[in-house]
Design an enzyme around this catalytic site. Structure first.
Site: not given
Length: 524
Positions: A63, A337, A464
């Site tokens: 991210s 986030k 991921h």
């Protein structure tokens, strides 16, 4: 300037286009909104891993890196990749800071010390960088090169250190230069929690030759293994000659290269070695004067060292471009986030740009997110919709954490529920954007929920993925962008240039990404 059309960028964190197999929670989910958008509007896919986002080849994205690239409009090379590229193109061997260290080491009685974490973990360092430094020293004819090897066992297997050491010893033999002077577990040499008593043991070994000893680095590791001590926790050990004298310590006027590229676990030892005055963390056995110290990266701006690879500063991210022309923008995400839509998207800048509003939506307080797969997506959507319909903002950035954070739990049913929740929220965003004749851009930063089982097994996969992410351009019916062609082969760095083209704003030189729009409609 005329007010440009409003653009809303939605980042579906952890949503990639993965294989059609039982472990794909995105394919298993009921997603009528995404299905319709993909079928109706211009769409392409973007690469979000490896060199395309500034990471080493084949390393999966994350991210932080994803949002850096999305906001910067160019590939932001991570330090490990910048160093790798410098080795490949040869500039590593002409690096000014390294050359200064070599010049010092050529002086009579001086030693070049190479210090850092050995192994291939790639989080704090990489052994290939150490091997390149040894090659550099060999080319320069440096007679005394002492390696202070920190063993890993945390980002590598717990007892892989002995194999990494053997690789290092083979390189020393092949290059006919250098020797290992100390061996220390990272627990001691790389503490970051102000446990200075740990740092002191490593310092004492490296600077004064104090502590336990061994006749060879292999002996130091093998003895630790025999005692049940794995790589991370190997007590700092001084390698001595037949008479029990240290092979090398850091002395006045020596040159030191600390080859870790990540700062946090390199600061304490660097401070102990370079702080001339007010160092009170522990009593130093000796403080070597007139050191010439080089650090691979910038550990702290105020350290009196030479930095081999200065920070790659993103000076003109998308947020600044919009701010500089007087446009307002709104960035929102939930806690998990929030840093990504602010600090990382803005190129590593903490403060908002003028005209930039931010809203943090608290993430739910649950032990694990499979217990609440919707997380705070509905509340994030409320905030985004309100910002869109207010028509105060030319740009709205929204992140949905669910596919990533719930995907990390490994609970497939929860990930399916998370994806379905995000799809419903995306529908609300689309309606709000339509109501103001704006543009909706849907993409992601990396994959996760698209692969939750190791293919061919029932083994849970929680990391991921290396699958491409969608890029969908939803334009108003009257817009010349309604039926454009989007090129293939894009990457995350191409998103910001595409948004600038939609808004009719010039792309700054610093943005080297390319708009994904290749065939605008006739009459645009």
């Amino acid at each position: 300037m005329d007010r440009p059309p409003m653009v809303c960028l939605v980042v579906l964190d952890g949503w990639a286009i993965g294989p059609d197999y039982p472990g794909n929670a995105i394919r298993a989910a009921h997603t009528p909104v995404m299905d319709r958008l993909q079928a109706t509007y211009p769409m392409t896919t973007l690469r979000c891993w490896g060199r395309d986002v500034g990471l080493p080849d084949d390393q999966m994205g994350n991210s932080e890196v994803g949002h850096l690239n999305l906001g910067a409009g160019r590939i932001v090379y991570q330090l490990i990749t910048r160093i790798d590229l410098a080795i490949e193109d040869g500039s590593f061997f002409q690096n000014e800071a390294f050359q200064r260290a070599l010049d010092r080491a050529r002086q009579p009685g001086r030693t070049l010390h190479l210090m850092g974490l050995i192994g291939d973990g790639g989080v704090h360092s990489h052994q290939r960088h150490l091997l390149a430094l040894l090659e550099l020293a060999a080319r320069a004819g440096i007679s005394r090169v002492a390696v202070h090897a920190f063993t890993d066992g945390r980002d590598t297997a717990p007892t892989s250190g002995i194999e990494h050491l053997r690789e290092l010893l083979a390189a020393l033999d092949r290059l006919r230069t250098g020797f290992v002077a100390t061996v220390s577990g990272r627990y001691y040499a790389m503490d970051r929690d102000k446990r200075w008593e740990r740092t002191k043991l490593a310092y004492d070994a490296i600077v004064c030759g104090l502590g336990q000893t061994a006749r060879s680095p292999l002996e130091a590791i093998e003895r630790s293994y025999a005692q049940g001590i794995t790589d991370e926790f190997i007590v700092p050990t001084v390698i001595v000659d037949a008479e029990g004298k240290p092979l090398a310590t850091i002395n006045d006027g020596d040159a030191v290269i600390f080859f870790n590229f990540r700062a946090d676990r390199a600061r304490q030892l660097t401070q102990a070695l370079t702080d001339a005055g007010g160092f009170t963390a522990f009593p130093r056995c000796r403080w070597p004067r007139d050191l010439l110290m080089v650090t691979m990266a910038e550990y702290e701006p105020h350290f009196p060292v030479l930095v081999a690879f200065a920070p790659d500063i993103v000076r003109v991210p998308l947020a600044r471009v919009l701010s500089d022309v007087g446009l307002r923008q709104f960035h929102t995400a939930e806690t998990e986030k929030y840093a990504h839509v602010t600090y990382f998207f803005n190129g590593g800048r903490e403060e908002p740009f003028p005209g930039e509003d931010r809203l943090l939506v608290p993430s739910p307080k649950v032990p694990t997110y499979d217990l609440k797969p919707e997380m705070s997506a509905p509340e994030v959507t409320d905030a985004a919709v309100q910002a869109i319909v207010s028509q105060r903002y030319a740009f709205v950035l929204v992140n949905y954490a669910n596919p990533d954070m719930v995907g990390h739990t490994g609970v497939f049913a929860a990930a399916v529920a998370a994806v379905e929740c995000v799809d419903r929220c995306l529908g609300r965003i689309e309606q709000a954007v339509r109501s103001v004749n704006g543009y909706l851009v849907v993409t992601a930063d990396h994959g996760n929920a698209d692969e939750m089982l190791v293919p061919g097994t029932n083994e849970v996969w929680t990391a991921h993925t290396k699958n491409p992410v969608p890029f969908i351009l939803v334009a108003p019916n009257h817009s010349p962008f309604r039926s454009v062609a989007l090129r293939t082969g894009g990457r995350l760095a191409d998103v910001a240039p595409t948004i600038l083209e939609i808004m009719g704003l010039p792309q700054p030189e610093e943005m080297t990404g390319r708009s994904l729009i290749v065939a605008p409609s006739v009459g645009r």
